[in-house]
Design an enzyme around this catalytic site. Sequence first.
Site, PDB file in Angstrom:
ATOM      1  CG  ASP A 179      -2.275   0.584   0.977  1.00 23.47           C
ATOM      2  OD1 ASP A 179      -2.364   1.833   1.026  1.00 23.47           O
ATOM      3  OD2 ASP A 179      -3.238  -0.159   0.728  1.00 23.47           O
ATOM      4  CG  HIS A 214      -5.438   3.511   1.313  1.00 26.05           C
ATOM      5  ND1 HIS A 214      -5.112   2.230   0.918  1.00 26.05           N
ATOM      6  CD2 HIS A 214      -6.772   3.633   1.091  1.00 26.05           C
ATOM      7  CE1 HIS A 214      -6.190   1.612   0.479  1.00 26.05           C
ATOM      8  NE2 HIS A 214      -7.222   2.432   0.582  1.00 26.05           N
ATOM      9  CB  SER A 383      -9.600  -0.070   0.411  1.00 21.57           C
ATOM     10  OG  SER A 383      -9.144   0.268  -0.862  1.00 21.57           O
TER      11      SER A 383
END
Length: 429
Positions: A179, A214, A383
């Site tokens: 990520d 994220h 996600s």
Amino acid sequence: MSTATTGRGAAHRVNELIVTLAHLDLVLDRLGVLGIEPVRDPRRSPALGLALLELTGRATDSRTAVDGGDSPVDALLADLRAYFRRDYDGWTPVLGKNREVETVGGAHVISGGGTSAMPASVDGEIDILHGGWGGRSLSEDTYVLPAPEGTPGGRYALDGGLPRPHGTLGRGATVAVCDTRLWDHGELAGAYLATPSALHPSPGPEGLPFTAGHATFITGTILRNAPGAAVLACATLDDRARGTTWQLANDLVECAARGADVINVSAGYFTGDNQPSLAVSTALQRVGPGTVVVASAGNHGEDDHGPRRPLWPAASDEVLAVGAVTATGTPAAFSPDAPWVDLLAPGVNVVSNYFGPGVTITDPGDARSSRTYEGVAAWSGTSFASAWVSGLIAARVRRGGADAPAALRRLLHDARHGATSALLPKHRD
């Protein structure tokens, strides 16, 4: 289907080619005849058996292009394949594009399930989700927090952030997170393994895009379901949550080689022909049977251009694809209802760790929009459903007992019998 529709969101690097190592010299010879030279020595990956070529003479106004358009890579690939078919009795070397990878979102832009621009701040109390779905009386827009199975239900009071979870579930398991970089100044410090390049330094005066948080959010979600697990942070994406299939493929095989039980990929890419890419397909074949790859199914369920369009790598047979449900257990509208989706998990208003008040977060679409957070946020998208499931698998790993594939089988059994917060899609009931 029109060319514009086919290529929507399927982007690739205009000056790069991926070639199998066995055919590299042959392709380089032909490129030399065409007057196209590599900018530098090919980047060889013995682990993949592939090489990345960065080429000159293919300049455009952008470093990326969309499949099916006027991409110089499309023209070059067609030229190479026609030449080899003609001179080698129909045979062509193995070669392909270096595709753009992004965290999944509606219209291929990271978002709260394809709608909101930034993750919402969370105040007050939130509901913790654990175990099965019986006896729930939540609304679809409830803020929900993962909790290790066996934890008593109820509400959780937030007071100045989201503390690191404690517990032994997942001890001995390693979950790799491919990520963005991690923010290592918050409550998750000490719960992960990371090189300096996989961590955020102190942010500059302009702050950071909201996408940069994220991985921190993903990691917090995994650890809340498996607080004893170790997270291996891998900076596959930049701060705007973008990367390439070449980087993702190399990170997949590296994480597997480092002993990851589970690899979480809350990102993906489309292709113009709806077929998987060369680099990532090769990597998935080399990951090995002891590692489970979990990927988000995409947030394009409401996309008029193809709500069931395959998002890779989630749609690959070797990958566990995860879609999203609301706090009531009903499928989220943005989550694609497709036959390649294997599991569903909470993905709407999920609460997890985020940047603290010392970091100013900006919206890339609106430079005037900025805010700070208290180390916690809520976000929606597949996600986070993917991260939820990665944690559930890790929680079932028993070192010396159940490996990751066995843990996955146990999770699927529990989902089939309503004994976990993951659900089976209707086509898999």
